[in-house]
Write a protein that holds these residues in place. Structure first.
Motif, PDB file in Angstrom:
ATOM      1  N   GLU A 112      -6.113   9.598  -2.027  1.00  0.00           N
ATOM      2  CA  GLU A 112      -6.795   8.375  -2.429  1.00  0.00           C
ATOM      3  C   GLU A 112      -6.520   8.165  -3.092  1.00  0.00           C
ATOM      4  O   GLU A 112      -6.136   7.133  -3.353  1.00  0.00           O
ATOM      5  N   ASN A 134      -4.916  14.917  -4.560  1.00  0.00           N
ATOM      6  CA  ASN A 134      -6.456  13.559  -3.930  1.00  0.00           C
ATOM      7  C   ASN A 134      -5.552  12.358  -3.437  1.00  0.00           C
ATOM      8  O   ASN A 134      -4.402  11.376  -4.637  1.00  0.00           O
ATOM      9  N   ASN A 156       1.144  -1.834  -0.157  1.00  0.00           N
ATOM     10  CA  ASN A 156      -0.092  -0.253   0.263  1.00  0.00           C
ATOM     11  C   ASN A 156       0.835   1.595  -0.250  1.00  0.00           C
ATOM     12  O   ASN A 156       1.927   1.558   0.744  1.00  0.00           O
ATOM     13  N   GLN A 199      -3.141   7.446  -3.654  1.00  0.00           N
ATOM     14  CA  GLN A 199      -2.299   5.866  -3.580  1.00  0.00           C
ATOM     15  C   GLN A 199      -2.827   4.680  -4.193  1.00  0.00           C
ATOM     16  O   GLN A 199      -1.951   3.158  -4.661  1.00  0.00           O
TER      17      GLN A 199
END
Lengths: 184, 259
Positions: free
Chosen positions: B35, B33, A183, B38
């Motif tokens: 998110e 952003n 991640n 990621q």
């Protein structure tokens, strides 16, 4: 200077020069073998499929349309053969099969890690439906364009893109769940 | 929830399919952003992993096994269908369309009659090779078939023969050369007057390499090798060809073959 393209050897073969087909086999057998191997995850099946593909190509050589690249035509056959095999056997549909994958040799640690990585990727790929697996193989391992993939799979380019994007999402999820992708 | 159009840009970026403007737009979106950033990084990591997977070599016997399993093949000339027979079968099958196939039959017969009585000047004439010459050796009369010329080469670097055979619309150049060192034979030709057609090796253990570029073909080999190149003649006159033999980049023999 550019190398002789495949069409020259196709023409030679159609004129009766059998050895010209040997050149074509030499050029494309690794790619065909790997497509079959990644789809079926069986070394033996990949061999059989590769042999079957080239024999069929030889028999149907007069039907080859030179507007398309020879390797695209061969890939299309390889894909159909492999998918037909999978449909018949129904053993490799989204399952984590390990027993037929080629055994790793004892190698230095770095080589072993790389082989381990291949094994992890292959395990994850086998969790995808075969249609998504096929498109990942053609795009990421064979590095084909959307257009070439579209011809091989008989899909419009737009469908290739959307299916590829979905396949990537699914593969990413599998790899994340197994801890193979970090991640960010 | 990520915007679909930016998802598409992310995948496009991965595939190198984005324009600079689209890349910049994606960059600005990712910067703002977390998110999305990621998500995109995970995609990039996965793509990098896939690139690490190396292809597996097929078993070494596979090519041999395939060649042994190939069925016998006839040349395309032998497999051409009998058009009259096929037409007859088609006509018999479509009997209910008697008026349509009567017209088609009449048209076919008319075309055949016309073809039989085509003017003789449309036929290809044999090329006059009597004025061919070159510094690789004086041409001499062919010992076997008409339309053939042969040059013998007797040098310290290379020895052998080069033969030219003219068969109507096809010109074949057969090369039988022997050299202890790597040599290259380059045939340059006018693409408007002739077209390279095919390459054939006569030796099983051929070591010759052939590459082709616009208007030229190049053979490179060592030892004794026997191979041929065929050209399709486009114009009625003999095409101009330039033949050179090179060793270590230097021209050992070279001459323009003129009609």
């Amino acid at each position: 200077m550019t190398e002789l393209n495949d069409q020259v050897f196709v023409r030679e073969c159609l004129d009766g020069n059998r050895e010209a087909f040997g050149v074509l086999i030499g050029r494309h057998q690794q790619a065909v073998f790997n497509v079959a191997l990644r789809l079926t995850r069986s070394f033996q099946e990949a061999q059989d499929i590769t042999q079957s593909v080239f024999i069929k190509a030889y028999e149907k050589l007069s039907e080859y349309d030179a507007r398309y690249k020879f390797f695209s035509w061969i890939y299309r056959m390889a894909m159909n053969e492999a998918l037909n095999f999978i449909k018949r056997s129904r053993r490799f549909e989204g399952l984590d099969v390990t027993q037929d994958y080629p055994a790793l040799e004892q190698t230095p640690e770095s080589d072993l890690e790389e082989s381990e990585m291949s094994r992890k990727i292959q395990n994850a790929l086998m969790r995808l439906k075969v249609d998504y697996r096929a498109i990942i193989i053609l795009k990421h391992f064979q590095e084909l364009s959307y257009q070439e993939i579209g011809y091989i799979l008989g899909l419009p380019e737009k469908t290739v893109k959307s299916r590829l994007f979905s396949a990537r999402q699914m593969l990413k999820q599998v790899l994340l769940k197994q801890g193979y992708v970090e991640n960010a | 929830m990520l915007d679909d159009k930016y998802l598409e840009l992310m995948h496009g970026e991965l595939d190198g399919a984005n324009s600079p403007k689209a890349s910049a737009k994606l960059g600005a979106y990712l910067a703002a952003n977390p998110e999305a950033r990621q998500f995109y990084q995970e995609l990039v990591s996965m793509s990098a992993m896939l690139q690490e997977v190396k292809p597996v070599a097929p078993p070494p016997h596979l090519q041999h096994a395939v060649m042994n399993a190939l069925p016998p093949r006839r040349s395309s000339a032998q497999t051409k269908p009998n058009l009259l027979l096929e037409a007859g079968k088609w006509l018999a099958a479509k009997f209910e369309f008697k008026y349509a196939f009567a017209f088609a039959g009449g048209l076919t017969a008319g075309v055949l009659v016309f073809a039989l009585f085509l003017p003789a000047k449309l036929q290809e004439e044999a090329t006059d090779w009597s004025k061919l010459y070159g510094t690789i050796g004086a041409p001499h009369a062919a010992e076997n078939m008409p339309g053939e010329k042969r040059w013998e080469i007797r040098q310290s670097e290379v020895a052998g023969t080069i033969s030219l055979k003219n068969a109507g619309k096809t010109l074949a150049i057969e090369i039988a050369l022997d050299s202890p060192q790597l040599i290259a034979l380059v045939i340059s030709f006018d693409g408007k007057a002739s077209r390279f057609k095919s390459f054939m090796c006569f030796d099983e253990a051929v070591q010759a390499e052939m590459v082709m570029d616009r208007g030229a073909i190049r053979f490179a080999h060592t030892g004794r090798q026997n191979y041929a190149a065929a050209f399709e003649l486009r114009a009625a006159s003999v095409p101009v060809m330039n033949l050179q033999i090179l060793r270590a980049g230097e021209v050992v023999y070279g001459e323009k073959i003129l009609p």
